[in-house]
Write an enzyme that holds these catalytic residues in place. Structure first.
Site, short mmCIF file in Angstrom:
data_model
loop_
_atom_site.label_atom_id
_atom_site.label_comp_id
_atom_site.label_asym_id
_atom_site.label_seq_id
_atom_site.Cartn_x
_atom_site.Cartn_y
_atom_site.Cartn_z
N LYS A 71 0.48 -1.18 0.26
CA LYS A 71 0.02 0.30 0.03
C LYS A 71 1.21 0.78 0.16
CE LYS A 71 -4.15 2.14 2.63
NZ LYS A 71 -3.56 3.30 2.57
N ARG B 33 -16.29 0.88 -4.24
CA ARG B 33 -15.76 1.08 -2.98
C ARG B 33 -16.40 -1.05 -2.38
NH1 ARG B 33 -12.04 3.31 1.00
NH2 ARG B 33 -12.89 5.76 0.37
P1 AMP Z 1 -6.84 5.47 2.06
O1 AMP Z 1 -5.39 6.47 1.72
O2 AMP Z 1 -6.75 4.67 3.27
O3 AMP Z 1 -8.18 6.08 1.85
O4 AMP Z 1 -6.39 4.33 1.17
C1 AMP Z 1 -6.77 3.73 -0.05
C2 AMP Z 1 -5.49 4.26 -1.62
O5 AMP Z 1 -4.79 3.12 -0.88
C3 AMP Z 1 -5.80 3.74 -2.57
O6 AMP Z 1 -6.75 5.77 -3.00
C4 AMP Z 1 -5.24 4.66 -3.50
O7 AMP Z 1 -4.24 5.88 -3.50
C5 AMP Z 1 -4.33 3.52 -2.14
N1 AMP Z 1 -3.22 2.29 -3.12
C6 AMP Z 1 -1.65 2.38 -2.76
N2 AMP Z 1 -1.24 1.80 -3.04
C7 AMP Z 1 -2.36 0.77 -3.91
C8 AMP Z 1 -1.94 -0.32 -4.20
N3 AMP Z 1 -1.33 -1.38 -4.70
N4 AMP Z 1 -3.13 -1.05 -4.89
C9 AMP Z 1 -4.66 0.12 -4.90
N5 AMP Z 1 -4.43 1.77 -4.23
C10 AMP Z 1 -3.40 1.48 -3.59
#
Ligand code: AMP
Length: 547
Positions: free
Chosen positions: A237, A397
């Site tokens: 992530k 989502r």
């Molecule tokens: P959050 O920012 O906590 O809502 O986490 C979701 C976000 O993680 C997504 O919107 C992406 O920007 C991010 N993200 C980071 N790495 C990945 C990945 N490998 N695949 C999809 N999303 C990712």
């Protein structure tokens, strides 16, 4: 017309009024109206910026109305809103000369002139165009002009009303309109397609912004396997900014999560992206990166805020890590399984600053845990787990993608009220009450004042002053736009906040301007976290499970 919409409290009546208005317009005006109703001067994906702010608008208003001395400021203090200030001043001191009533076209032309002004004379040209717009505007029109120019209407009339109104204007099924708007996130384009019965032809197209697919949070690795999937595709992530890349024959465009064009901030990515192909759409994350490791997110934020990205290219290097492809060389890949989409990506991507995300399959919660630890050791936030057979679902989502972050976790919340601080923060709005989403409602869950730098607080304070909904003296209710990520030690049930929960020792981790308020965490998520934390606490008391 918008006042009429504002005045009716029933959603049905609002949609009917807007729908009737949209139906009365020709195609060009329909596009313009939808763009302005979104609260923006240009459609999403359009790189133009007005480049006028509070100061420029205020100066033109004062000059035009010749309002005496401090009346401008007094009026502003009373309303706490620049749009309403403009309306009141123009009503009280109307410009002397004859008005040529505003049309959607003259407004669009005015915005084009303002955005197009460049070079040494740009300030003068912008001011002249602003003056013409305000001169011809009726007072309430001026209020909406200001709201569009300062992007304030985003909150009021989001797509929640606009899309049903488009459906009503064209006689289409609202669900069909909503679906199409996830593929092409430009309501003006959707409205014209709906009118001409062309919604069914809507697909992801290079050059047209779409809504990102998002991941649902899980609090434990076994939750990720809940839907009895045999294996999950696991990726790091990345802690950067989510972007979509559109390559058309003419150009490369990089769009942020809020669908703003950010290409200019990352000049070093353009040539590599041009070299990849001639027509494609990628989804990925831009991460500050040095050697083999990611750099902290704040550095990336600094780069986004600077006007001279070239200087920062060396100091704060970035990479674009692509994890999905939705269109390549005329092929729509939305329905293809993730595994097939990754094969396409792999064949396209070179190494270098534009690269493919690393991933592997995991079959058990233990494998996930090992993968999680490896991701943390490598400097990432956590892991994202994806079903290998999943299609790409724009704007969803769901459970096809899940994410796992460490510890108690954090919540993304929106600030709904700000209070003045004490001591060196007297006179500064530095204490923030924040909320999570419960359906269409926002429910408060906590208040925090620590974690940000003085500079960040000063910036937020100024913004909250300019975006106050109600001034209560010691506190202000503010427009729910600014998103914060907050960390905490525990979640407790509490009557103090509307959500029924409170956070223990909340602290602000960072400002999340990359995240629109529509995508903050929900009350359901808070409930799930509360339950998971309670389970964990019980487990810790009883010792580890014997299995
Ligand atoms: P959050 O920012 O906590 O809502 O986490 C979701 C976000 O993680 C997504 O919107 C992406 O920007 C991010 N993200 C980071 N790495 C990945 C990945 N490998 N695949 C999809 N999303 C990712």
């Amino acid at each position: 017309m918008l006042d009429e919409v504002r005045a009716t409290s029933s959603t049905r009546a609002k949609v009917a009024a807007l729908g009737g208005y949209l139906a009365s317009l020709g195609d060009d005006d329909l596009r313009r109206a939808c763009t302005f109703l979104r609260g923006a001067p240009f459609p999403p994906g359009d790189p133009r910026r007005l480049g006028v702010g509070w100061v420029a608008i205020g100066a033109v208003l004062r000059e035009l109305t010749r309002a005496p001395g401090d009346e401008f400021h007094a009026t502003y203090r009373r309303h706490g809103d620049l749009g309403d200030t403009a309306a009141e001043l123009l009503a009280r001191y109307p410009p002397a000369l004859f008005r040529a009533p505003l049309t959607l076209e003259t407004v669009a032309r005015g915005f084009e002139a303002i955005a197009g002004a460049q070079g040494a004379a740009s300030r003068r040209v912008k001011a002249a165009a602003l003056r013409t717009l305000f001169h011809d505007a009726a007072p309430r029109e001026a209020a909406y002009l200001v709201k569009i120019m300062t992007s304030d209407m985003r909150v009021g009339l989001r797509e929640g009303l606009l899309l049903p109104a488009i459906a009503s204007a064209s006689g289409r099924d609202p669900a069909e309109v909503r679906r199409a708007a996830l593929l092409i996130a430009d309501p003006g384009e959707i409205a014209v397609r709906a009118r001409h019965n062309a919604l069914h032809e809507t697909a992801i197209e290079p050059g047209r912004p779409f809504r990102f697919m998002l991941a649902s949070p899980v609090d434990a690795p076994r939750d990720a396997f809940a839907a009895s999937v045999p294996a999950l595709w696991v990726e790091d992530k990345y802690d950067g900014i989510r972007v979509q890349v559109h390559r058309t024959a003419e150009r490369v465009a990089i769009l942020s999560r809020t669908l703003d064009v950010v290409t200019a901030a990352f000049p070093e990515l353009v040539a590599p992206l041009e070299a990849v192909g001639r027509a494609y759409v990628f989804d990925g994350e831009i991460v500050a990166w040095e050697g083999a490791r990611p750099l902290p997110f704040v550095l990336l934020q600094q780069r986004l805020q600077r006007r001279d990205p070239l200087r920062f290219m060396v100091e704060i290097p970035v990479v674009l890590i692509c994890f999905d492809v939705l269109h390549a060389g005329g092929r729509d890949l939305l329905g293809a399984p993730l595994s097939a989409r990754r094969e396409v990506l792999q064949a396209l991507l070179p190494r270098g600053p534009v690269r493919l995300s690393a991933g592997s399959l995991a079959r058990t919660p233990e494998e996930l845990e090992a993968r999680f630890r490896a991701a943390r050791d490598a400097g990432h936030e956590g892991i994202v787990m994806k079903r290998p057979d999943s299609p790409y679902q724009p704007g969803r989502r769901g459970r096809l993608w899940t994410k796992w972050k460490p510890g108690v976790g954090t919540l993304d919340v929106v600030v709904v009220a700000a209070e003045y601080g004490h001591g060196k923060r007297a006179g500064i709005l530095s204490d923030y009450t924040f909320a999570v989403r419960d359906g269409a409602r926002l429910v408060t869950i906590g208040k925090a004042y620590s974690g940000l730098t003085d500079e960040e607080i000063a910036g937020l304070s100024a913004w909250f002053h300019a975006h106050t909904r109600r001034d209560l003296g010691a506190a202000r209710l503010v427009e729910p736009v600014r998103v914060l990520e907050v960390a905490f030690d525990a979640i407790t049930k509490s009557r103090r906040h509307d959500s029924g929960y409170a956070l223990r020792f909340p602290r602000i981790v960072r400002i999340r301007d990359d995240k629109p308020a529509g995508e903050i965490d929900t009350l359901d998520r808070v409930r799930a976290m509360h339950a998971a934390l309670a389970r964990r606490a019980a487990g810790a008391r009883d010792g580890p499970p014997s299995s």
